[in-house]
Design a protein around this motif. Structure first.
Motif, mmCIF file in Angstrom:
data_model
loop_
_atom_site.group_PDB
_atom_site.id
_atom_site.type_symbol
_atom_site.label_atom_id
_atom_site.label_comp_id
_atom_site.label_asym_id
_atom_site.label_seq_id
_atom_site.Cartn_x
_atom_site.Cartn_y
_atom_site.Cartn_z
ATOM 1 N N PRO A 23 0.828 -1.193 0.000
ATOM 2 C CA PRO A 23 0.000 0.000 0.000
ATOM 3 C C PRO A 23 0.866 1.249 0.000
ATOM 4 O O PRO A 23 1.856 1.323 0.721
ATOM 5 C CB PRO A 23 -0.790 -0.119 1.316
ATOM 6 C CG PRO A 23 -0.770 -1.580 1.644
ATOM 7 C CD PRO A 23 0.548 -2.080 1.126
ATOM 8 N N ALA A 24 0.514 2.222 -0.833
ATOM 9 C CA ALA A 24 1.332 3.416 -0.947
ATOM 10 C C ALA A 24 1.184 4.344 0.257
ATOM 11 O O ALA A 24 2.079 5.106 0.561
ATOM 12 C CB ALA A 24 0.972 4.177 -2.234
ATOM 13 N N GLU A 25 0.018 4.271 0.951
ATOM 14 C CA GLU A 25 -0.193 5.155 2.082
ATOM 15 C C GLU A 25 0.376 4.534 3.355
ATOM 16 O O GLU A 25 0.023 3.406 3.708
ATOM 17 C CB GLU A 25 -1.695 5.415 2.264
ATOM 18 C CG GLU A 25 -2.332 6.144 1.088
ATOM 19 C CD GLU A 25 -1.790 7.546 0.950
ATOM 20 O OE1 GLU A 25 -1.275 8.088 1.940
ATOM 21 O OE2 GLU A 25 -1.891 8.110 -0.149
ATOM 22 N N PRO A 26 1.239 5.236 4.062
ATOM 23 C CA PRO A 26 1.803 4.690 5.301
ATOM 24 C C PRO A 26 0.740 4.287 6.312
ATOM 25 O O PRO A 26 0.940 3.386 7.108
ATOM 26 C CB PRO A 26 2.676 5.827 5.836
ATOM 27 C CG PRO A 26 2.978 6.685 4.642
ATOM 28 C CD PRO A 26 1.785 6.566 3.752
ATOM 29 N N THR A 27 -0.440 4.974 6.290
ATOM 30 C CA THR A 27 -1.479 4.660 7.259
ATOM 31 C C THR A 27 -2.043 3.263 7.055
ATOM 32 O O THR A 27 -2.682 2.719 7.948
ATOM 33 C CB THR A 27 -2.621 5.689 7.156
ATOM 34 O OG1 THR A 27 -3.090 5.732 5.801
ATOM 35 C CG2 THR A 27 -2.133 7.069 7.561
ATOM 36 N N ASP A 28 -1.858 2.661 5.885
ATOM 37 C CA ASP A 28 -2.353 1.313 5.625
ATOM 38 C C ASP A 28 -1.418 0.253 6.182
ATOM 39 O O ASP A 28 -1.759 -0.924 6.187
ATOM 40 C CB ASP A 28 -2.534 1.087 4.122
ATOM 41 C CG ASP A 28 -3.731 1.861 3.586
ATOM 42 O OD1 ASP A 28 -3.807 2.012 2.366
ATOM 43 O OD2 ASP A 28 -4.577 2.307 4.382
ATOM 44 N N GLU A 29 -0.225 0.641 6.588
ATOM 45 C CA GLU A 29 0.734 -0.332 7.105
ATOM 46 C C GLU A 29 0.468 -0.594 8.582
ATOM 47 O O GLU A 29 0.029 0.294 9.314
ATOM 48 C CB GLU A 29 2.163 0.195 6.930
ATOM 49 C CG GLU A 29 2.559 0.391 5.480
ATOM 50 C CD GLU A 29 3.904 1.081 5.349
ATOM 51 O OE1 GLU A 29 4.555 1.318 6.390
ATOM 52 O OE2 GLU A 29 4.300 1.398 4.218
ATOM 53 N N ALA A 66 1.693 -9.675 3.658
ATOM 54 C CA ALA A 66 2.628 -8.672 4.165
ATOM 55 C C ALA A 66 2.675 -7.464 3.235
ATOM 56 O O ALA A 66 2.891 -7.624 2.024
ATOM 57 C CB ALA A 66 4.023 -9.274 4.298
ATOM 58 N N PRO A 67 2.522 -6.248 3.745
ATOM 59 C CA PRO A 67 2.769 -5.063 2.918
ATOM 60 C C PRO A 67 4.248 -5.029 2.532
ATOM 61 O O PRO A 67 5.111 -5.396 3.332
ATOM 62 C CB PRO A 67 2.425 -3.892 3.836
ATOM 63 C CG PRO A 67 1.681 -4.489 4.987
ATOM 64 C CD PRO A 67 2.155 -5.896 5.122
ATOM 65 N N TRP A 68 4.530 -4.598 1.331
ATOM 66 C CA TRP A 68 5.928 -4.527 0.908
ATOM 67 C C TRP A 68 6.123 -3.354 -0.032
ATOM 68 O O TRP A 68 5.165 -2.848 -0.633
ATOM 69 C CB TRP A 68 6.373 -5.831 0.239
ATOM 70 C CG TRP A 68 5.543 -6.276 -0.940
ATOM 71 C CD1 TRP A 68 4.491 -7.145 -0.914
ATOM 72 C CD2 TRP A 68 5.677 -5.859 -2.307
ATOM 73 N NE1 TRP A 68 3.962 -7.312 -2.180
ATOM 74 C CE2 TRP A 68 4.680 -6.533 -3.049
ATOM 75 C CE3 TRP A 68 6.551 -4.994 -2.970
ATOM 76 C CZ2 TRP A 68 4.511 -6.354 -4.428
ATOM 77 C CZ3 TRP A 68 6.391 -4.812 -4.344
ATOM 78 C CH2 TRP A 68 5.381 -5.498 -5.059
ATOM 79 N N ALA A 69 7.371 -2.966 -0.160
ATOM 80 C CA ALA A 69 7.757 -1.941 -1.138
ATOM 81 C C ALA A 69 9.061 -2.367 -1.764
ATOM 82 O O ALA A 69 9.960 -2.873 -1.083
ATOM 83 C CB ALA A 69 7.899 -0.571 -0.478
ATOM 84 N N ALA A 70 9.160 -2.180 -3.076
ATOM 85 C CA ALA A 70 10.373 -2.511 -3.813
ATOM 86 C C ALA A 70 11.163 -1.234 -4.077
ATOM 87 O O ALA A 70 10.616 -0.227 -4.514
ATOM 88 C CB ALA A 70 10.031 -3.205 -5.121
ATOM 89 N N LEU A 71 12.454 -1.307 -3.818
ATOM 90 C CA LEU A 71 13.375 -0.190 -4.018
ATOM 91 C C LEU A 71 14.497 -0.668 -4.922
ATOM 92 O O LEU A 71 15.174 -1.648 -4.607
ATOM 93 C CB LEU A 71 13.928 0.277 -2.664
ATOM 94 C CG LEU A 71 15.052 1.312 -2.662
ATOM 95 C CD1 LEU A 71 14.557 2.631 -3.245
ATOM 96 C CD2 LEU A 71 15.573 1.522 -1.242
ATOM 97 N N PRO A 76 9.452 3.089 1.977
ATOM 98 C CA PRO A 76 9.457 4.121 0.938
ATOM 99 C C PRO A 76 8.343 3.826 -0.067
ATOM 100 O O PRO A 76 7.762 2.733 -0.058
ATOM 101 C CB PRO A 76 10.840 3.960 0.299
ATOM 102 C CG PRO A 76 11.171 2.520 0.494
ATOM 103 C CD PRO A 76 10.587 2.144 1.831
ATOM 104 N N PRO A 77 8.008 4.785 -0.925
ATOM 105 C CA PRO A 77 7.015 4.499 -1.959
ATOM 106 C C PRO A 77 7.440 3.303 -2.808
ATOM 107 O O PRO A 77 8.611 3.172 -3.171
ATOM 108 C CB PRO A 77 6.986 5.794 -2.796
ATOM 109 C CG PRO A 77 7.469 6.855 -1.862
ATOM 110 C CD PRO A 77 8.487 6.183 -0.993
ATOM 111 N N ASN A 78 6.499 2.444 -3.103
ATOM 112 C CA ASN A 78 6.818 1.271 -3.905
ATOM 113 C C ASN A 78 7.293 1.694 -5.292
ATOM 114 O O ASN A 78 6.703 2.557 -5.938
ATOM 115 C CB ASN A 78 5.576 0.382 -4.043
ATOM 116 C CG ASN A 78 5.877 -0.909 -4.768
ATOM 117 O OD1 ASN A 78 6.940 -1.495 -4.578
ATOM 118 N ND2 ASN A 78 4.960 -1.350 -5.610
ATOM 119 N N GLY A 79 8.380 1.088 -5.759
ATOM 120 C CA GLY A 79 8.927 1.429 -7.066
ATOM 121 C C GLY A 79 9.960 2.536 -7.022
ATOM 122 O O GLY A 79 10.372 3.043 -8.069
ATOM 123 N N SER A 80 10.409 2.934 -5.824
ATOM 124 C CA SER A 80 11.417 3.988 -5.730
ATOM 125 C C SER A 80 12.724 3.549 -6.391
ATOM 126 O O SER A 80 13.067 2.369 -6.384
ATOM 127 C CB SER A 80 11.688 4.342 -4.265
ATOM 128 O OG SER A 80 10.530 4.834 -3.634
#
Length: 518
Positions: A42-48, A475-480, A510-514
């Motif tokens: 999720p892009a919004e930190p509040t969703d984590e 699990a929420p995740w973000a790719a960098l 961080p935002p996903n796809g950074s």
């Protein structure tokens, strides 16, 4: 809340932060791209989920200063002022179930600076079977990326049988040399058959040597060992950084002990659900991309390999295959190249010139520098313990017939590494089959996944596989992504390190796809 479309966000940092967000001397602005990736975090930190702080050890190990011996062992520079490397051991059970009694000394090494806060929670590092974790940490700590140690210490754990964790010596010298050379010298018959035969001989020697614990060297057992460190610290949860094959160990840890993972960073992860063929092709693709990056950088530096460094390397590889660089085989030449391009050292321009000079000397008739580079690379990448661990982790090894087909098919898209990588994949075909490395079924912790554009040891095919596993586990995740070349983005990019530290200290992704620049 999911964002749609593609949003490009550019941050212009103040001058004092610019250097910290680039690799080496780069001061280009950081670029982050937030994509609408299926299954992404999720892009919004509040969703984590809310993430508790990482605790500092309440009971520490007995550490001894090993700075000088470590730097000497790995031929590393002195590093920044105030650098301290400390070695310790944890008594780890061979088998946590108790079916096989006994313990072994699990080797750990802590890196810190003189002003590193004493109450900071450490980050635990494992590179799995790729190389000794202590070597990777020492390489990072003595280079330009050592600033990360000012915030918190990093503690490397050598996987059992590798590095200082009771290293294994089980393969007879002739078979070890034959495997390193892929049977080029002293063997007859088809290359894949030769390597499979050598691998079978090594398997018999190692399983006999290790009995009754020969099946205790997979990723799940490496995860058990890391938990012994957590228990020794007397903390409920740890921050865990798994690089390459170490990401498989970290996932196995999260599968067995999801509540003990306070932060999880999967850096340049190996493919989580693929067979040995998929992993081999990922390595070949990553190595070719790393050679392309090296060639561009070498040309820009007017290096000794001339106007077309890739062509020079391909010509040398052909000469090695014809026996003209003996005793250096074509396979050992590629091992030397992968080791040099995949070193954890951060001195990029110096390494490029060194590598160029070694191969230029071989081109001109002096193979001694290349022999030394081969020896260094094999010590880092091809020990008996790594053979045992890799064979234990692998699934569905190709038969010699299948490997021969792959060698032909991969020789065009991967002209340097394709054929040799396919042939080498038969070396574990006789190893006893183990269950696949466990993967987490449920995980509510936000996970940071990082990768590089050209990883010569692992490749980057694992990101999609690993994020699929995380999505399935909830699990929420973000790719960098780091746009540079080398093994591990965390070890080589200050920009990636800055995002990692924010995640460690605050629990936010961080935002996903950074993207982080090279």
């Amino acid at each position: 809340m999911r964002r749609t479309g593609v949003l490009a966000v550019v941050w212009i940092a103040v001058a004092s932060l610019a250097a910290a967000c680039g690799a080496g001397p780069s001061v280009r602005p950081e670029v982050a791209v937030v994509r609408d990736d299926a299954g992404g975090a999720p892009a919004e930190p509040t969703d984590e989920p809310s993430v508790p702080d990482l605790p500092a050890p309440s009971t520490d190990l007995t550490w001894r200063d090993c700075t000088a011996e470590t730097l000497g062992s790995f031929a590393l520079p002195s590093g920044p002022a105030g650098l301290v490397l400390e070695c310790g051991e944890v008594a780890a059970p061979i088998d946590v179930s108790g079916a096989i009694p006994g313990t072994f000394p699990l080797a750990v090494m802590r890196a810190r600076l003189a002003d590193t806060p004493e109450d900071a929670a450490p980050l635990v590092l494992t590179t799995g079977a790729d190389m000794a974790s202590t070597r990777a940490l020492a390489g990072m700590a003595t280079g330009p990326m050592s600033a990360a140690l000012a915030v918190r210490p990093i503690v490397a754990v050598d996987r059992r049988g590798i590095g200082a964790s009771l290293a294994i010596d089980c393969i007879p010298a002739a078979e070890r040399r034959g495997i390193a050379d892929l049977g080029q010298f002293g063997r007859t018959g088809d290359a894949a058959d030769r390597v499979a035969t050598l691998g079978r001989e090594a398997t018999v020697a190692c399983t006999d040597y290790l009995q009754p614990q020969q099946l205790m060297f997979g990723a799940a057992h490496a995860a058990d060992d890391i938990d012994r460190l957590r228990q020794a610290w007397n903390v409920e949860r740890i921050g865990l950084l798994g690089v390459g094959n170490g990401a498989s160990v970290a996932l196995a840890y999260a599968a067995a002990r999801p509540g003990a993972v306070g932060r999880l960073i999967l850096d340049s992860p190996a493919v989580a659900t693929g067979d040995a063929e998929v992993l081999a092709e990922s390595r070949a693709r990553g190595a070719e991309a790393a050679v392309d990056a090296f060639a561009r950088q070498c040309t820009a530096l007017d290096c000794s390999l001339g106007a077309d460094p890739r062509a020079a390397l391909e010509d040398l590889h052909a000469r090695a295959a014809a026996g003209e660089l003996a005793p250096v085989s074509a396979a050992s030449m590629l091992t030397a190249l992968s080791g040099a391009l995949g070193t954890p050292r951060g001195d990029l321009q110096a390494r490029i010139r060194e590598v160029s000079d070694v191969f230029a000397a071989a081109r001109d008739g002096d193979v001694m520098p290349l022999i030394e580079l081969v020896s260094e690379a094999e010590e880092m990448l091809s020990t008996d313990g790594q053979f045992v661990a890799r064979c234990s982790d692998g699934q569905r090894w190709p038969t010699p017939m299948r490997a021969a087909d792959l060698a032909e098919n991969w020789s065009t898209p991967y002209p340097l590494y394709g054929a040799d990588t396919a042939v080498a994949a038969t070396v574990c075909s006789a190893w006893p089959s183990l269950s696949p490395s466990p993967l987490p079924a449920a995980l509510d912790l936000p996970v940071l996944v990082t990768s590089g554009a050209a990883d010569p040891l692992v490749g980057n095919a694992g990101v999609e596989s690993v994020t699929g596993v995380l999505t399935a586990a909830g699990a929420p995740w973000a790719a960098l992504s780091w746009q540079g070349a080398g093994y591990s983005s965390v070890l080589h990019s200050g920009c990636v390190q800055a995002r990692v530290e924010t995640y460690l200290s605050e629990g936010t992704l961080p935002p996903n796809g950074s993207l982080c620049p090279a």
